[in-house]
Write a protein that holds these residues in place. Structure first.
Motif, PDB file in Angstrom:
ATOM      1  N   CYS A 268     -15.467  -0.638   6.356  1.00  0.00           N
ATOM      2  CA  CYS A 268     -14.875  -1.784   5.663  1.00  0.00           C
ATOM      3  C   CYS A 268     -14.144  -1.318   4.403  1.00  0.00           C
ATOM      4  N   ASP A 269     -14.789  -0.416   3.643  1.00  0.00           N
ATOM      5  CA  ASP A 269     -14.156   0.148   2.448  1.00  0.00           C
ATOM      6  C   ASP A 269     -12.875   0.895   2.818  1.00  0.00           C
ATOM      7  N   TYR A 270     -12.942   1.644   3.909  1.00  0.00           N
ATOM      8  CA  TYR A 270     -11.774   2.437   4.337  1.00  0.00           C
ATOM      9  C   TYR A 270     -10.593   1.525   4.643  1.00  0.00           C
ATOM     10  N   ASP A 271     -10.855   0.448   5.361  1.00  0.00           N
ATOM     11  CA  ASP A 271      -9.772  -0.457   5.728  1.00  0.00           C
ATOM     12  C   ASP A 271      -9.172  -1.125   4.487  1.00  0.00           C
ATOM     13  N   ALA A 272     -10.030  -1.552   3.553  1.00  0.00           N
ATOM     14  CA  ALA A 272      -9.533  -2.189   2.329  1.00  0.00           C
ATOM     15  C   ALA A 272      -8.726  -1.201   1.484  1.00  0.00           C
ATOM     16  N   LEU A 273      -9.181   0.050   1.415  1.00  0.00           N
ATOM     17  CA  LEU A 273      -8.470   1.065   0.627  1.00  0.00           C
ATOM     18  C   LEU A 273      -7.100   1.377   1.232  1.00  0.00           C
ATOM     19  N   VAL A 274      -7.039   1.456   2.549  1.00  0.00           N
ATOM     20  CA  VAL A 274      -5.748   1.705   3.209  1.00  0.00           C
ATOM     21  C   VAL A 274      -4.796   0.546   2.940  1.00  0.00           C
ATOM     22  N   HIS A 275      -5.332  -0.679   3.011  1.00  0.00           N
ATOM     23  CA  HIS A 275      -4.508  -1.853   2.728  1.00  0.00           C
ATOM     24  C   HIS A 275      -3.973  -1.801   1.299  1.00  0.00           C
ATOM     25  N   LEU A 276      -4.824  -1.443   0.349  1.00  0.00           N
ATOM     26  CA  LEU A 276      -4.389  -1.331  -1.049  1.00  0.00           C
ATOM     27  C   LEU A 276      -3.386  -0.201  -1.221  1.00  0.00           C
ATOM     28  N   ASP A 277      -3.603   0.890  -0.509  1.00  0.00           N
ATOM     29  CA  ASP A 277      -2.654   2.011  -0.571  1.00  0.00           C
ATOM     30  C   ASP A 277      -1.258   1.561  -0.134  1.00  0.00           C
ATOM     31  N   VAL A 278      -1.204   0.758   0.936  1.00  0.00           N
ATOM     32  CA  VAL A 278       0.093   0.241   1.416  1.00  0.00           C
ATOM     33  C   VAL A 278       0.718  -0.679   0.369  1.00  0.00           C
ATOM     34  N   LEU A 279      -0.101  -1.547  -0.237  1.00  0.00           N
ATOM     35  CA  LEU A 279       0.436  -2.503  -1.212  1.00  0.00           C
ATOM     36  C   LEU A 279       0.984  -1.793  -2.450  1.00  0.00           C
ATOM     37  N   PHE A 280       0.263  -0.785  -2.922  1.00  0.00           N
ATOM     38  CA  PHE A 280       0.755  -0.070  -4.110  1.00  0.00           C
ATOM     39  C   PHE A 280       1.934   0.838  -3.750  1.00  0.00           C
ATOM     40  N   ALA A 281       2.037   1.235  -2.486  1.00  0.00           N
ATOM     41  CA  ALA A 281       3.246   1.936  -2.038  1.00  0.00           C
ATOM     42  C   ALA A 281       4.440   0.986  -2.108  1.00  0.00           C
ATOM     43  N   LYS A 282       4.241  -0.284  -1.718  1.00  0.00           N
ATOM     44  CA  LYS A 282       5.310  -1.283  -1.837  1.00  0.00           C
ATOM     45  C   LYS A 282       5.718  -1.464  -3.294  1.00  0.00           C
ATOM     46  N   ALA A 283       4.721  -1.478  -4.175  1.00  0.00           N
ATOM     47  CA  ALA A 283       5.026  -1.630  -5.601  1.00  0.00           C
ATOM     48  C   ALA A 283       5.841  -0.447  -6.112  1.00  0.00           C
ATOM     49  N   GLN A 284       5.447   0.771  -5.723  1.00  0.00           N
ATOM     50  CA  GLN A 284       6.173   1.962  -6.170  1.00  0.00           C
ATOM     51  C   GLN A 284       7.590   1.975  -5.616  1.00  0.00           C
ATOM     52  N   LEU A 285       7.755   1.549  -4.356  1.00  0.00           N
ATOM     53  CA  LEU A 285       9.107   1.496  -3.776  1.00  0.00           C
ATOM     54  C   LEU A 285       9.954   0.463  -4.514  1.00  0.00           C
ATOM     55  N   SER A 286       9.354  -0.637  -4.935  1.00  0.00           N
ATOM     56  CA  SER A 286      10.089  -1.649  -5.692  1.00  0.00           C
ATOM     57  C   SER A 286      10.619  -1.060  -6.994  1.00  0.00           C
ATOM     58  N   TYR A 287       9.783  -0.274  -7.683  1.00  0.00           N
ATOM     59  CA  TYR A 287      10.256   0.379  -8.915  1.00  0.00           C
ATOM     60  C   TYR A 287      11.363   1.380  -8.600  1.00  0.00           C
ATOM     61  N   LYS A 288      11.208   2.115  -7.512  1.00  0.00           N
ATOM     62  CA  LYS A 288      12.192   3.147  -7.157  1.00  0.00           C
ATOM     63  C   LYS A 288      13.547   2.525  -6.835  1.00  0.00           C
ATOM     64  N   LEU A 289      13.555   1.375  -6.152  1.00  0.00           N
ATOM     65  CA  LEU A 289      14.798   0.728  -5.753  1.00  0.00           C
ATOM     66  C   LEU A 289      15.302  -0.261  -6.802  1.00  0.00           C
ATOM     67  N   ASP A 290      14.571  -0.393  -7.934  1.00  0.00           N
ATOM     68  CA  ASP A 290      14.904  -1.401  -8.950  1.00  0.00           C
ATOM     69  C   ASP A 290      15.003  -2.767  -8.275  1.00  0.00           C
ATOM     70  N   ALA A 291      13.982  -3.085  -7.504  1.00  0.00           N
ATOM     71  CA  ALA A 291      13.986  -4.304  -6.689  1.00  0.00           C
ATOM     72  C   ALA A 291      13.282  -5.438  -7.428  1.00  0.00           C
ATOM     73  N   SER A 292      13.453  -6.633  -6.909  1.00  0.00           N
ATOM     74  CA  SER A 292      12.806  -7.808  -7.483  1.00  0.00           C
ATOM     75  C   SER A 292      12.326  -8.718  -6.360  1.00  0.00           C
ATOM     76  N   ARG A 293      11.416  -9.618  -6.722  1.00  0.00           N
ATOM     77  CA  ARG A 293      10.890 -10.552  -5.724  1.00  0.00           C
ATOM     78  C   ARG A 293      11.886 -11.668  -5.466  1.00  0.00           C
ATOM     79  N   PRO A 294      12.233 -11.922  -4.201  1.00  0.00           N
ATOM     80  CA  PRO A 294      13.159 -13.021  -3.901  1.00  0.00           C
ATOM     81  C   PRO A 294      12.412 -14.337  -3.718  1.00  0.00           C
TER      82      PRO A 294
END
Length: 793
Positions: A268-294
């Protein structure tokens, strides 16, 4: 998801964007999930994904990304342990690493925050197991070594092993050190054969050293003999090694059983951590692309402001503004080849897909997208030799499938609709296809060169023209999208720029029918007028901005003059009050003396005395009432020498200093700050050299005071978590400069652990900075890998 939708996803290059996303993730499982992301088609799901990405981005900005180091796949080892299998040291260390990752990420989360986010539940569901984590790490030092402290029995066995080995080596040491055995031994060394201690004996002296022969050299001249006195010690050592191996197996078995006991929590911890890893990857990509929430809609309307294609160089890509589904449901884009029509289509489709995957989009704030059930595209060369399909046939096969699937929740993108066949028939087909797709309720964006489609867009309700701008002066595309204006293909202009003979171009013009020529000329005139209007508008905006700036400067100068006048008046009033106060005090003293005299001489005329005292008080009050009368201007002293170019003068009324730019008889051209003025020479005061020197000395003293103030204000620690490397560079450089001026020897830079990208960037900055003597990562208690300690020169 239909096969055609999946094909459109590849055509619009979403997998390339997902590869960028995977590069921001830490764990292998998170990278795989990033690559497998597909657009959600329900509004609630898309809104949830956007909420989660925004929450991760906010946390990363405040605290940096969590440290996902140690997040490895553990499902297979746990399944084997659950079936009674014994895990090896590497597998157990993977489980312990995962548990440590869960604990650190749980500690990263601030559960006391006043506001809740869409990802709080992922942090709260982390169990962790510090007991099992520490038990594994204290028992297993690395993949090849079990710690003595793993169990008391193992520690006892190893103590006896060391004693037995030492006993055997002592016996062998006496043999190789003995002079009587020196002629028997090939070399005076102790070695091992088959896990037992032996010495090398010359073959001809085999009988001189009783013992067991375990091996011979390749030449046969040397025998490796275990002396009889060592056999017992070696036997004891072998028995202890067997016990050690058995005890290690027992320890690993116990640890495996313990891990299997908590299998569900760990997975259960592993699945939650992977999910968080994906979400923070999205956050980092947003900073990299200078993106914003539509903004996410379900109405089918969308509006992108300053949108950029995420796979193009952001420094060179020209942002575009594009909308669809509001005033019009169909957009027909025209313009020259290589003018950006296809990129515009792909940007429209790709940003929609990104938003439906929960990614923020590279567009300005205020942009909006709609959730579509399908985004279907016909873009690129669809020619197929294997299927004997021409370009036109391949495109038409694709369009037939698109028309079958299109409905009101579909976004359709056509590139060069109707191309590859007879222009008249192609234009007619293109209009019919757009009409049929509109009837199904789809939102459509199409590119074309056909004049018939431009006319169709101008005469049909709900269909709008757009064009990729072409600079008729430079004969080059600007890649700007203009909504509401049909574009020209500019084939003649581009051909001429590429070197095609003018005679050929003139012949081509003669082949065009008069109506088409007039239509193109009208478009050319419209484009020229539009560009002139834009130029005039830009010039008017520049003049307006300049006028506002001049007005602001004049207002500031007037305020400075008012403050100077008010200061002079205040100084005069304060001096007058002082004089009156002293006079009043003197009068009161005289009145007190008069009162005393009256008591002593009662027969005198005190009525006259009282009248005199009242007269004095009346005069004092009159003087006080006159305080607010305007003071006369101070006389301007004559200069000690004629005023020359470059002198410093003072405007007496405003107490403002100015520099003399030129002298024209009795008139001076002055510059005070950014303003220039002409004034008579007798209306200013010359600032003498001695006075200027005293002022320079005062300024130098002020600089020293400011330097001491900066030193007092210098801090020895800075927190840059959540910044990008380029943002952090300016902050770190300024921090080090301030610390150096503040005479600090050691400072700390908090960059967080995260993926390590910010830490590497900070270290590169420190290597280049001349004020840095050395730097290192923090130790235990200092912040460890999340902090860099810097020593300054």
């Amino acid at each position: 998801m239909s096969e055609l939708f999946e094909k459109s996803i590849r055509t619009l290059e979403l997998p390339a964007v997902l590869e960028l996303l995977a590069a921001q993730a830490v764990s292998d499982e998170a990278r795989d999930r990033c690559r497998k992301l597909r657009p959600e088609t329900e509004l609630a799901e898309v809104l949830l994904l956007q909420d989660q990405t925004e929450a991760a981005k906010s946390m990363a900005a405040l605290h940096g990304s969590p440290n996902f180091a140690g997040l490895k796949r553990v499902a297979d080892p746990l399944a084997r342990a659950d079936h009674g299998g014994v895990l090896n040291t590497r597998e157990l260390l993977l489980i312990a690493g995962m548990l440590r990752c869960a604990r650190r990420v749980r500690e990263y989360f601030n559960d006391d925050a006043n506001t809740s986010t869409a990802i709080d539940h992922l942090f709260r569901c982390l169990h962790g197991n510090k007991f099992l984590e520490e038990k594994i790490f204290t028992s297993i030092l690395d993949e090849d070594e079990i710690a003595d402290s793993a169990s008391p029995e193992l520690a006892d066995i190893r103590r006896h092993k060391r004693a037995a080995a030492a006993k055997g080596r002592q016996i062998l040491q006496r043999i190789i050190s003995s002079a009587s055995y020196s002629r028997v031994l090939q070399e005076a060394i102790i070695t091992m054969r088959g896990g037992r201690f032996v010495v090398p004996v010359k073959a001809e002296h085999r009988g001189d050293l009783p013992g067991l022969v375990h091996d011979t050299s390749s030449s046969g001249a040397t025998l490796f003999v275990e002396p009889m006195g060592v056999v017992q010690a070696n036997n004891e050592l072998k028995e202890l090694e067997a016990k050690e191996e058995k005890e290690i197996h027992r320890i690993l078995s116990a640890l495996s059983a313990e891990a299997a006991k908590y299998q569900n929590d760990i997975l259960c911890d592993y699945d939650a951590l992977v999910h968080l890893d994906v979400l923070f990857a999205k956050a980092q990509l947003s900073y990299k692309l200078d993106a914003s929430r539509p903004e996410v809609r379900q109405s089918g309307s969308m509006e992108l402001r300053r949108a950029r294609h995420p796979l193009l160089d952001s420094a060179r890509a020209v942002p575009i503004d594009i909308g669809l589904g509001g005033r019009f449901d169909t957009l027909v884009i025209t313009g020259p080849n290589t003018g950006g029509k296809t990129v515009t289509l792909k940007t429209l489709g790709l940003l929609t897909l990104m938003a439906q995957c929960g990614l923020q989009i590279p567009a300005a704030a205020g942009s909006a997208v709609s959730v579509y059930e399908r985004v279907l595209s016909d873009i690129g060369d669809e020619q197929s030799i294997e299927q004997s399909l021409s370009t036109f046939s391949a495109h038409m096969t694709n369009i037939v499938r698109i028309l079958k699937e299109a409905d009101r929740r579909t976004l359709v993108l056509f590139d060069e609709l109707g191309a590859g066949t007879d222009p008249v028939e192609g234009a007619a087909l293109a209009i019919a296809i757009i009409t049929h797709a509109r009837a199904a309720g789809a939102r459509i964006a199409a590119t074309t060169h056909y004049a018939e489609l431009k006319t169709f867009a101008m005469t049909t309700q709900g269909v709008e023209n757009a064009s990729c701008e072409f600079d008729v002066e430079t004969l080059r595309p600007t890649y700007k999208l203009l909504i509401g204006i049909p574009g020209k293909s500019n084939a003649f202009a581009i051909s001429q720029r590429l070197g095609l003979d003018e005679a050929v171009i003139e012949t081509a013009r003669q082949q065009m029918d008069s109506e088409s020529v007039r239509f193109e000329e009208v478009l050319t005139q419209l484009e020229q007028k539009r560009q002139r209007l834009e130029h005039d508008q830009d010039e008017a905006e520049r003049l307006r901005t300049q006028r506002e700036e001049d007005a602001r400067r004049a207002r500031e100068f007037r305020e400075q003059m008012e403050r100077a006048r008010e200061n002079a008046r205040s100084k005069g009033e304060a001096e007058a009050r002082r004089i009156i106060r002293e006079a009043r005090e003197s009068a009161d003293a005289i009145f007190a003396e008069l009162d005393a005299l009256r008591k002593q001489q009662r027969g005198q005329d005190w009525q006259g005395v009282n009248d005199a005292r009242a007269a004095i008080r009346g005069e004092l009050n009159a003087m006080e009432d006159s305080l607010h009368v305007e003071l006369p201007p101070e006389p301007i002293p004559a200069p000690s020498r004629p005023i020359q170019k470059g002198d410093i003068v003072e405007l007496p009324g405003a107490k403002k200093r100015a520099t003399v730019l030129s002298v024209d008889g009795s008139k001076l051209l002055l510059q005070a700050g950014s303003m220039k003025m002409t004034i008579k020479a007798d209306g200013v005061r010359l600032v003498e050299e001695a006075e200027a020197a005293l002022e320079r000395q005062a300024k130098q003293q002020m600089v020293r005071v400011q330097a001491h103030s900066r030193a007092a204000a210098a801090k020895n620690e800075i927190d840059i978590r959540g910044m990008m490397t380029d943002e952090a560079e300016a902050v770190v450089n300024q921090f080090i400069d301030t610390a150096q001026m503040g005479k600090l020897n050691t400072v700390s830079i908090i960059h967080g652990k995260g993926t390590g990208a910010l830490r590497k960037g900070v270290h590169q900055i420190l290597r280049r900075h001349s004020a840095v003597k050395s730097f290192r990562l923090g130790r235990y208690g200092e912040g460890e890998d999340g902090v860099t300690i810097v020593e300054l020169r």
